[in-house]
Each structure stands twice: as C-alpha cells, then as structure tokens.
Design an enzyme around this catalytic site. Structure first.
Site, PDB file in Angstrom:
ATOM      1  N   GLN A  75      19.995  -0.355 -24.320  1.00 51.97           N
ATOM      2  CA  GLN A  75      18.637   0.031 -24.737  1.00 51.97           C
ATOM      3  C   GLN A  75      17.787   0.420 -23.522  1.00 51.97           C
ATOM      4  OE1 GLN A  75      17.058   0.680 -27.518  1.00 51.97           O
ATOM      5  NE2 GLN A  75      18.816   0.290 -28.839  1.00 51.97           N
ATOM      6  N   SER A  76      18.345   1.190 -22.628  1.00 51.92           N
ATOM      7  CA  SER A  76      17.636   1.584 -21.402  1.00 51.92           C
ATOM      8  C   SER A  76      16.504   2.573 -21.699  1.00 51.92           C
ATOM      9  CB  SER A  76      18.625   2.240 -20.442  1.00 51.92           C
ATOM     10  OG  SER A  76      17.948   2.874 -19.386  1.00 51.92           O
ATOM     11  N   ASN A  77      15.311   2.210 -21.257  1.00 48.69           N
ATOM     12  CA  ASN A  77      14.180   3.140 -21.349  1.00 48.69           C
ATOM     13  C   ASN A  77      14.304   4.236 -20.297  1.00 48.69           C
ATOM     14  OD1 ASN A  77      12.590   1.512 -23.331  1.00 48.69           O
ATOM     15  ND2 ASN A  77      12.658   0.033 -21.649  1.00 48.69           N
ATOM     16  N   ALA A  79      17.113   5.576 -19.290  1.00 45.06           N
ATOM     17  CA  ALA A  79      18.052   6.577 -19.796  1.00 45.06           C
ATOM     18  C   ALA A  79      17.329   7.545 -20.740  1.00 45.06           C
ATOM     19  CB  ALA A  79      19.204   5.885 -20.524  1.00 45.06           C
TER      20      ALA A  79
END
Ligand SMILES: *Cc1c(COP(=O)(O)O)cnc(C)c1O
Length: 338
Positions: A75-77, A79
């Site tokens: 859930q990387s912001n 990325a």
C-alpha cells in the site's frame, strides 16, 4: 541555499494550506495545533512524495529516461504518486511491491493505492517481505535495459538527497507562511519512514536558522536507527546544497514509541487518531504513517510534553488512499447513531 539551481518539474499544488485545528486543540486542552496540509499536494489524492518527485522526475527527464522504476510496501503512497507523475510525463512506470505485512486481505492487496498504481498505467511485481529491494530494483532495471529501455531508478520513498530537496523547500514554505501570518512556532511534528521528509525539513530549518524543534514520529525502525538514517540523509542533502555541516546530530530527533507491532500494522492509538481527526476536523489520516505520527502528537500532548501556550504544526504527509486497503481494520459496530 538556492533551490532554483536544481532541475525541478513544477507539478505539486503549492503552497499547501496551513490551517488551525480548533476542535482537536480544544479536545486535547493543550497547545494550539496547526496542520500543514501536504495531504493536498494535488497529485492522485496527494501526499508528501509529490514534493520529492518534482526534483527526482526532473533528473529522470534530464538523463533521458523513458521509464522509472521504484519500490515500496504493497500500500505504498510513494508508488502511487510515482505512477501518477510518470503518467503525467508520458514515462513508463514499473513498481516492485514488498509484502511487508503478509496480509491476505483482498482490499489490502488490490484496492487503495494498488488500484491507483494500476489506474495510472504502472505495472507491478511483488517481492516477499524482507527482500533486498534495492538489489531487486537493480535486477529489474538490467532486465529493462536489455530490452532497450532507459530506466531511472527511484529509491523507496524517494529518499535520497535529490528527493529531500522537496522537503528543504517545504521547510522554507512553512516558515514563510508562519512569518507572513505572525505565527511563532514552537514545534513541528511529522511521521518519519524512509527519512527524506524529516531530513529535508531538518536541513531547510537549520539553513534558515528557524530554531523550531522538529520531531519525527517513527513508523518502522527503532529510534537509533531512524535518527541515524535521517541524519545521514540530512548531511548528504546539506552537502548537495553547498552547506556541509549545517545539520548536527542533535537536530535529528525521532520518537519511535508508536510503531506498534510493525510497519503497516495498525495500532489502537493510531486508529484513535484517525477517528479524532476525521470526527473533529474532517481530515483523513492513514493507518500506516500519518495516524501513527498523529498518535505520537496526541500522546505527547496528553503527557504534557507539548504544553498549553505552545503552537505546534503537524505536517500531514497524506496517505488516505490506503484507507481503502485497510477497511478491515475499522469496527463501527459499537457506534451510537447521531
Ligand atoms: C512516505 C510517507 C511518510 C514518510 O515520509 P518519509 O519521507 O518516507 O520519511 C509519511 N506519511 C505518508 C503518508 C507517506 O506516504
């Protein structure tokens, strides 16, 4: 320090607002709490990575890259903002997602930021938790080079001296806003992870002798390691800006008491912070970063470390898109109506 000497693609909605949180301040009965809205940087639901990417993507373009590669947790912001920035520039984007939590939850794995990565046209690949993600990115970059592509590799969180320039600028912006409005600031508090945000802020604040203490609330590493990461990056950032030595070890302070079980695993205090910001201020936090940062802020006010009569700025680093990957962490069943 003259940031205009560094290539930059102006895309973020800046300056982000600086707002007073009256209801949260009243509820806690301590200092006057303000919020710097870097959740509102404007790119694909916003967040702190956009400021870093303005400098990183400019370097990618200057080097003639036709695609970028980066990495982050599922859930990387970072990325998601990288995917959106790349879309805007017409660059390809390939992302390695590290399974740091081991969650099998369907929304965690496909909704929230993951959905947005794909909507922006990025391709993704998974890696197991604990993988050497920098080495993995180099391997993938070689693969693309063999296919004739020109990848530019962005470190996790965009945290290198180039990315940190975005937060040197944010420090100038915040102090400028405070000066224009006659707001003397006593503390700045923000979540700290891959370190670029805190390192850039520390460098910018020291460069203009703001004399406002900065506290990073950790989301992953223990205190010693986090402070060392931030300090090393701040040193390198200051050197890049022609001000070696401007940040001293003592300028870097992290409190890592609010990590809980680990990176990306929600905590009770973080979930309370999400509820308080949402219900008192209409502001969305995320369970991975900003909620843990806010949990630290709230607890330190309750403990009297931040006092009545002081003025605190909480830098909101964004992340609300992750809420849709973490819906399973919420329980509204006990809730009264109205
Ligand atoms: C990446 C991130 C952070 C941490 O910033 P770093 O520069 O990696 O320390 C905090 N909040 C959110 C929402 C983020 O996405």
């Amino acid at each position: 320090m003259h940031l205009a000497r560094f290539p930059r693609i102006f895309l973020a909605h800046l300056p982000t607002p600086l707002e007073r949180m009256d209801r949260l301040s009243a509820e806690l009965g301590g200092p006057e709490i303000w919020i710097k809205r870097d959740d509102c940087t404007g790119l694909s639901t916003g967040g702190n990575k956009t400021r870093k990417l303005e400098f990183l993507m400019a370097e990618a373009q200057a080097e003639g890259a036709d695609m970028v590669i980066t990495q982050g947790a599922t859930q990387s912001n970072h990325a998601r903002q990288t995917a959106a920035f790349a879309a805007r520039l017409g660059l390809g984007c390939h992302i390695l997602l590290e399974d740091r939590t081991g969650s099998n939850d369907a929304n965690y794995n496909t909704n929230g930021n993951v959905l947005l990565d794909h909507l922006h046209g990025a391709t993704t690949e998974k890696r197991p938790g604990g993988a050497d993600m920098n080495a993995e990115m180099e391997g993938v970059a070689d693969r693309f080079r063999k296919e004739g592509r020109k990848p530019y590799v962005i470190p996790g969180g965009g945290s290198n001296p180039i990315g940190a320039l975005g937060y040197v600028n944010a420090a100038f912006e915040l102090i400028g806003q405070a000066n224009d409005r006659g707001l003397a600031l006593d503390h700045i508090v923000t979540a700290t992870g891959s370190a670029g945000t805190q390192a850039g802020l520390a460098t910018g604040l020291k460069a203009i002798s703001a004399q406002v203490p900065l506290l990073g609330v950790g989301v992953r590493a223990p205190k010693d390691k986090q402070e060392e990461n931030v300090f090393n990056l701040a040193k390198a950032t200051a050197e890049k800006l022609g001000a070696p030595g401007v940040v001293e070890r003592g300028d870097v302070v992290a409190n890592c008491d609010y990590v809980g079980e680990g990176y990306g695993i929600p905590t009770d205090s973080g979930m309370e912070a999400i509820a308080m910001f949402a219900e008192l201020e209409g502001i969305l936090l995320d369970p991975v970063y900003s909620a843990k940062g806010a949990a630290g802020l709230i607890d330190l006010i309750r403990k009297g470390q931040f006092k009545k009569g002081e003025r605190i700025v909480f830098l909101h680093t964004g992340g609300a898109a992750a809420l849709f990957g973490y819906d399973g962490a919420f329980d509204f069943s006990a809730r009264r109506l109205g």
